[in-house]
Design a protein around this motif. Sequence first.
Motif, PDB file in Angstrom:
ATOM      1  N   PRO A   1      -4.644   5.007  -1.037  1.00 50.01           N
ATOM      2  CA  PRO A   1      -3.375   5.567  -0.552  1.00 50.01           C
ATOM      3  C   PRO A   1      -2.997   5.104   0.840  1.00 50.01           C
ATOM      4  O   PRO A   1      -1.942   5.482   1.352  1.00 50.01           O
ATOM      5  CB  PRO A   1      -3.643   7.080  -0.568  1.00 50.01           C
TER       6      PRO A   1
ATOM      7  N   ARG B   1      -4.716  13.324   1.857  1.00 48.53           N
ATOM      8  CA  ARG B   1      -3.519  12.734   1.253  1.00 48.53           C
ATOM      9  C   ARG B   1      -2.291  13.616   1.489  1.00 48.53           C
ATOM     10  O   ARG B   1      -1.192  13.115   1.754  1.00 48.53           O
ATOM     11  CB  ARG B   1      -3.724  12.553  -0.255  1.00 48.53           C
TER      12      ARG B   1
ATOM     13  N   THR C   1       0.837  -1.197   0.000  1.00 48.59           N
ATOM     14  CA  THR C   1       0.000   0.000   0.000  1.00 48.59           C
ATOM     15  C   THR C   1       0.868   1.242   0.000  1.00 48.59           C
ATOM     16  O   THR C   1       1.810   1.363   0.767  1.00 48.59           O
ATOM     17  CB  THR C   1      -0.911   0.027   1.240  1.00 48.59           C
ATOM     18  N   HIS C   2       0.502   2.181  -0.888  1.00 45.85           N
ATOM     19  CA  HIS C   2       1.265   3.416  -1.004  1.00 45.85           C
ATOM     20  C   HIS C   2       0.595   4.510  -0.180  1.00 45.85           C
ATOM     21  O   HIS C   2      -0.591   4.737  -0.301  1.00 45.85           O
ATOM     22  CB  HIS C   2       1.322   3.842  -2.472  1.00 45.85           C
ATOM     23  N   THR C   3       1.360   5.143   0.678  1.00 46.37           N
ATOM     24  CA  THR C   3       0.829   6.222   1.508  1.00 46.37           C
ATOM     25  C   THR C   3       1.408   7.552   1.050  1.00 46.37           C
ATOM     26  O   THR C   3       2.607   7.668   0.851  1.00 46.37           O
ATOM     27  CB  THR C   3       1.180   5.993   2.986  1.00 46.37           C
ATOM     28  N   THR C   4       0.525   8.593   0.894  1.00 46.61           N
ATOM     29  CA  THR C   4       0.972   9.864   0.341  1.00 46.61           C
ATOM     30  C   THR C   4       0.675  11.026   1.273  1.00 46.61           C
ATOM     31  O   THR C   4       0.359  12.113   0.851  1.00 46.61           O
ATOM     32  CB  THR C   4       0.272  10.109  -1.010  1.00 46.61           C
TER      33      THR C   4
ATOM     34  N   ARG D   1      -3.801   6.114 -10.339  1.00 49.13           N
ATOM     35  CA  ARG D   1      -2.485   5.533 -10.045  1.00 49.13           C
ATOM     36  C   ARG D   1      -2.444   4.878  -8.671  1.00 49.13           C
ATOM     37  O   ARG D   1      -1.808   3.839  -8.496  1.00 49.13           O
ATOM     38  CB  ARG D   1      -1.405   6.626 -10.128  1.00 49.13           C
ATOM     39  N   VAL D   2      -3.089   5.525  -7.680  1.00 45.90           N
ATOM     40  CA  VAL D   2      -3.049   5.017  -6.302  1.00 45.90           C
ATOM     41  C   VAL D   2      -4.473   4.982  -5.758  1.00 45.90           C
ATOM     42  O   VAL D   2      -4.901   5.876  -5.023  1.00 45.90           O
ATOM     43  CB  VAL D   2      -2.163   5.909  -5.400  1.00 45.90           C
TER      44      VAL D   2
END
Length: 416
Positions: free
Chosen positions: A387, A79, A2-5, A383-384
């Motif tokens: 997030p 985000r 998982t990507h976090t922004t 893309r995500v």
Amino acid sequence: MTHTTTAKPNLPDDSTQLKRVLNLPLLVLYGLGTTIGAGIYVLVGAAAGWAGLYAPLSFVLAAIAIAPTAASYGELVSRFPVSAGEAAYVREGLRSKSVSAVIGWLVILSGIVASATVAIGCAGYLRTFIDLPLPLVVTAVVVVVGVVAAWGIMESVLIAALFTLIEAGGLLILVWAGLSNETSPMVQMPSMLPPLDDLVIWAGIANAGLLAVFAFIGFEDMVNVAEETKRPHITVPLAILATLLITTLLYFAVTLIAVTTVPPEELAGSEAPLSLVFERLTGMSPATISAIAIFATLNTILVQMIMASRVIYGMAEQQTMPQAFRQISEVTKTPVRATVAVGALTLVLALGFPLDALAQGTSQIVLLVWVATNTALIMLKIRVPDPGIHGFKVPMAVPVAGLVLSAGLLIVTNLV
């Protein structure tokens, strides 16, 4: 994975931090101050000119058109809870440093032009009580408000909150006086529902709604104090939605009182429509509303200066503005250099430039920023999709609707 922004994008490690002190009630008051401003004191008459007795519906229509963009801002600030929010959103969503810088500059420009324009209006109201030359009063207004903006975020927001209570109180006095009248507008509401098949009436409501959109502009400024807000990924989205809801109810009630107290054509012809309504309802001098308008205009200048200085600071953090503007005062914990720059530019514009064309373009600038931020969220969600944040999230349909509606409003405002 998982990507976090939620972290600041590409920021230097030695950044001095802003002071995180704002809670939900203070942020809502700040948001109401940025949104209500002085606009509603004039726009009621213009809306009545287009929609007549149906003007209250135009403000509801405007709120519905703005709601998707407000919700998009809610996810974006979850985000990226940073200063210069729109610039950060566009940079991450569109992956373009240059477009991000342009958006940031547009946000700064809108804040400075709004401050300069309203400073002249504020000076005009003050001169009804104090007989001094206009340039001197304008200078005093900008300098004093600039000092308050640099004083400290808690102090600035508390003063803005007080001014917000005063200006909203003026509107609530009108509502109370109207509801206490013998012919309460609540009795007349059933007759104020337009026929569904009358295209002429609905065209008037739509035109009034287009004007009413500009009475809601300002809610997006809250994202630029995210670094000074406690739990911003939750607090700021809640504050945005609460501000939109409260302003919608307040605008509807005020407009309802106005068009049922004074004939719409008379409202449309008045330079100070709410002063006229106040005088008609209470028999008191309209100077009371003029005094409240001073606080409304001072509040607008203050919150716009705070917003613009935070965008400059945030862009310096993102390395799209000279690094000198990253400096935070050890005493006030505010970006003093950025605030001084905003105050100086505001004063130059207010004293030396014809502002009519610039002021008219401010709304188009804001709509263009809304288009860019909704587009950025669409790209981010492609893309995500997840997030990994514990904050506010919206389905893809929300930024798509926000993009379509913002672009449509931008096109229409350039045609009329």
